[in-house]
Scaffold this active site. Structure first.
Site, PDB file in Angstrom:
ATOM      1  N   ARG A   1       9.467 -80.172  50.140  1.00 32.38           N
ATOM      2  CA  ARG A   1      10.192 -80.659  48.953  1.00 32.38           C
ATOM      3  C   ARG A   1      10.621 -79.487  48.067  1.00 32.38           C
ATOM      4  O   ARG A   1      11.575 -79.598  47.300  1.00 32.38           O
ATOM      5  CB  ARG A   1       9.294 -81.581  48.127  1.00 32.38           C
TER       6      ARG A   1
ATOM      7  N   GLU B   1      15.925 -91.559  50.314  1.00 28.62           N
ATOM      8  CA  GLU B   1      15.583 -91.797  48.907  1.00 28.62           C
ATOM      9  C   GLU B   1      15.820 -90.552  48.063  1.00 28.62           C
ATOM     10  O   GLU B   1      15.692 -89.419  48.552  1.00 28.62           O
ATOM     11  CB  GLU B   1      14.112 -92.226  48.772  1.00 28.62           C
TER      12      GLU B   1
HETATM   13  C1  LIG Z   1       6.035 -91.736  44.660  1.00 27.86           C
HETATM   14  C2  LIG Z   1       4.976 -90.874  45.222  1.00 27.86           C
HETATM   15  C3  LIG Z   1       3.572 -91.306  44.860  1.00 27.86           C
HETATM   16  C4  LIG Z   1       3.012 -92.296  45.858  1.00 27.86           C
HETATM   17  O1  LIG Z   1       3.195 -91.837  47.183  1.00 27.86           O
HETATM   18  C5  LIG Z   1       1.956 -91.901  47.874  1.00 27.86           C
HETATM   19  N1  LIG Z   1       1.967 -90.870  48.914  1.00 27.86           N
HETATM   20  C6  LIG Z   1       2.310 -89.564  48.768  1.00 27.86           C
HETATM   21  N2  LIG Z   1       2.222 -88.926  49.949  1.00 27.86           N
HETATM   22  C7  LIG Z   1       1.798 -89.853  50.869  1.00 27.86           C
HETATM   23  C8  LIG Z   1       1.521 -89.795  52.272  1.00 27.86           C
HETATM   24  N3  LIG Z   1       1.662 -88.655  52.966  1.00 27.86           N
HETATM   25  N4  LIG Z   1       1.122 -90.928  52.890  1.00 27.86           N
HETATM   26  C9  LIG Z   1       0.993 -92.090  52.175  1.00 27.86           C
HETATM   27  N5  LIG Z   1       1.234 -92.198  50.854  1.00 27.86           N
HETATM   28  C10 LIG Z   1       1.639 -91.082  50.223  1.00 27.86           C
HETATM   29  C11 LIG Z   1       0.915 -91.674  46.808  1.00 27.86           C
HETATM   30  O2  LIG Z   1      -0.337 -92.198  47.209  1.00 27.86           O
HETATM   31  C12 LIG Z   1       1.509 -92.478  45.676  1.00 27.86           C
HETATM   32  O3  LIG Z   1       1.193 -93.827  45.847  1.00 27.86           O
END
Ligand SMILES: CCC[C@H]1O[C@@H](n2cnc3c(N)ncnc32)[C@H](O)[C@@H]1O
Length: 483
Positions: free
Chosen positions: A100, A171
């Site tokens: 990112r 997105e």
């Molecule tokens: C919008 C970003 C925050 C959300 O995005 C989830 N999040 C981030 N990275 C991963 C990943 N690699 N696998 C599953 N969920 C993920 C976080 O928990 C939070 O809810």
């Protein structure tokens, strides 16, 4: 760099393309003719745009998790499980934080260290390092559309590679993937780089390959007032449509009060459609996305599932095209496949049980809808005015002036002068409207709602109240009452 809200000539797009494709070795794999050919080989069941359009017609509520791990084979295994056992309608590929920030060398090290450790040491899939051919294996392995989810201010190479690989949904936006995700990226820069991404989607659309673009509504995920999320989502939608994007999803993060969230989702769909039509984009598909609670979660998995169920119920009663599902590991870290599946099945149960019910249009709901629509109109008209008609220029000037503002964000581009706090019913109000030029009617409404709570709690409205609200849900309630 000359920022202007006007569709880029193809020649202008080509000018910057070599730099983008040469910014990492895998960029050399990108071949648009080959990419178009691959997309045309995909069945409709794997194309986000087709599935979203059908779902909107059938009034379906789709479910999508977030997921991404360092190693490609594990990532494919994870997505297959989320599709089969989790009944996910759309699949994600969450991209890791190094990628990112365009730090591909460190992402490469993360892959090696993950191989050595036998587990994922990255918080997502480093898709740029894998490149087109490898990422195509993901698309070939599953039966649903796959969407790229990340938080990248400069997503040009990521888009080139993942779109060429057959991802049909991408997105992000020049505001929503800058302000909450970066500290020092100038807004002109990220808006410009996202015009590149949207113009690339426009090139695909000119071939009849419609890529869906989802705007990241939740922003900081911390008590974001609906009008702020809506105004920014609509601005990103208009900027994307100007570059030729033909399918757009606008997102909104759950606030927690059922009436406000229902009003937010219903006005989001209406306002999004109204603005796209007003600016000549009647041919652009518009869908809405609801993110289950984006703030702090309780540690215990049973309580976390309660928060997830409330998000599911709100989505079902309000009506929305797609729900981004949370997991009971939210307070702990990257979820296991099992936790992700639990969040999906819990949500599916609520959506199905509430399928025959809808929230009645009460005067309270109508008032919430009226306020959100007025607030959004007042903000967006000011943005156009500051831009002397140019939405991109107006956006930059509006953040400088505080007409657009996002609290608790890391970015220096936003003033952070506004301050949200919940009212006695848990609806999110403005404790401070900063430099947003709201009418007196709007300001008085928020002050009145907050005073009702202050009187009830026998304390002055202020930052202590805001902090209490930020921790409330992780402590098991919605409103951060003093005791
Ligand atoms: C919008 C970003 C925050 C959300 O995005 C989830 N999040 C981030 N990275 C991963 C990943 N690699 N696998 C599953 N969920 C993920 C976080 O928990 C939070 O809810």
């Amino acid at each position: 760099l000359r920022l202007e809200n006007r569709r880029w000539e193809k020649s202008y797009f080509e000018e910057g393309r070599d730099y983008v494709l040469n910014s990492w070795s895998t960029g050399q794999e990108v071949d648009l003719e080959d990419a178009f050919h691959f997309h045309k080989s995909l069945p409709e069941s794997k194309r986000a745009y087709c599935k979203l359009r059908a779902g909107q017609e059938e009034k379906r509520i789709y479910l999508q998790p977030r997921a991404g791990v360092a190693l490609l084979s594990e990532h494919i295994e994870l997505l297959s499980e989320l599709e089969s056992k989790g009944e996910a309608d759309f699949l994600p590929t969450t991209i890791d934080s190094y990628t990112r920030q365009n730090r591909y060398a460190e992402a490469a090290r993360g892959i090696e260290e993950s191989k050595a450790a036998g587990r994922s040491l990255l918080n997502g899939l480093p898709a740029v390092n894998y490149g087109v051919a490898n990422c195509r294996k993901i698309i070939d392995a599953v039966g649903s559309p796959v969407q790229v989810r990340h938080g990248t201010p400069d997503a040009r190479l990521l888009a080139e590679i993942t779109l060429a690989a057959g991802f049909t949904d991408f997105e992000g936006g020049g505001i929503s993937y800058n302000i909450p995700y970066a500290k020092d990226v100038p807004l002109e820069r990220s808006l410009f780089d996202w015009q590149y991404v949207d113009r690339l989607c426009g090139l695909y659309a000119e071939e009849g390959i419609i890529i869906n673009r989802e705007m990241f509504g939740p922003l900081t995920g911390t008590l974001v007032p609906p009008c702020i999320s809506h105004a920014i989502g609509i601005i990103e939608a208009l900027l994307a449509a100007a570059q030729g994007v033909k399918s757009i999803a606008v997102g909104y993060g759950q606030g927690g009060n059922l009436y406000q969230d229902t009003a937010a989702l219903r006005t989001l769909g209406r306002l999004g459609r109204d603005y796209l039509d007003r600016y000549g984009f009647q041919d652009v598909l518009l869908t809405t996305v609801f993110h289950q609670w984006m703030g702090g979660f309780p540690q215990e998995e049973s309580r976390a599932l309660g928060v997830i169920a409330w998000g599911a119920a709100t989505a079902a009663l309000a009506g929305v095209n797609k729900v981004i599902v949370k997991t009971p590991h939210e307070a702990l870290g990257i979820p296991t496949a099992e936790a992700n599946i639990a969040g999906l099945l819990c949500t599916r149960q609520l959506i199905r049980m509430l399928g025959e019910q809808e929230l009645a249009k009460t005067p309270y709901l109508k008032e919430e809808e009226y306020m959100i629509e007025r607030e959004v109109e007042e903000i967006i008209s000011k943005v156009f005015e500051l831009g002397e008609g140019d939405l991109a220029v107006g956006t930059v000037r509006s953040f400088e002036a505080g007409v657009l503002d996002i609290s608790f964000a890391p970015s220096r581009c936003t003033r952070g002068s506004i301050m949200p706090v919940r009212d006695k019913d848990g609806a999110i109000r403005f404790l401070n409207t900063g430099n947003i030029p709201f009418s007196k009617e709007i300001k008085d409404f928020h002050q009145k709602k907050i005073k009702e709570r202050a009187d009830l709690e026998k304390r002055e409205p202020g930052f202590r109240m805001v902090i209490d609200d930020i921790y409330a849900i992780s402590k098991g309630r919605l409103v951060g009452k003093p005791r």
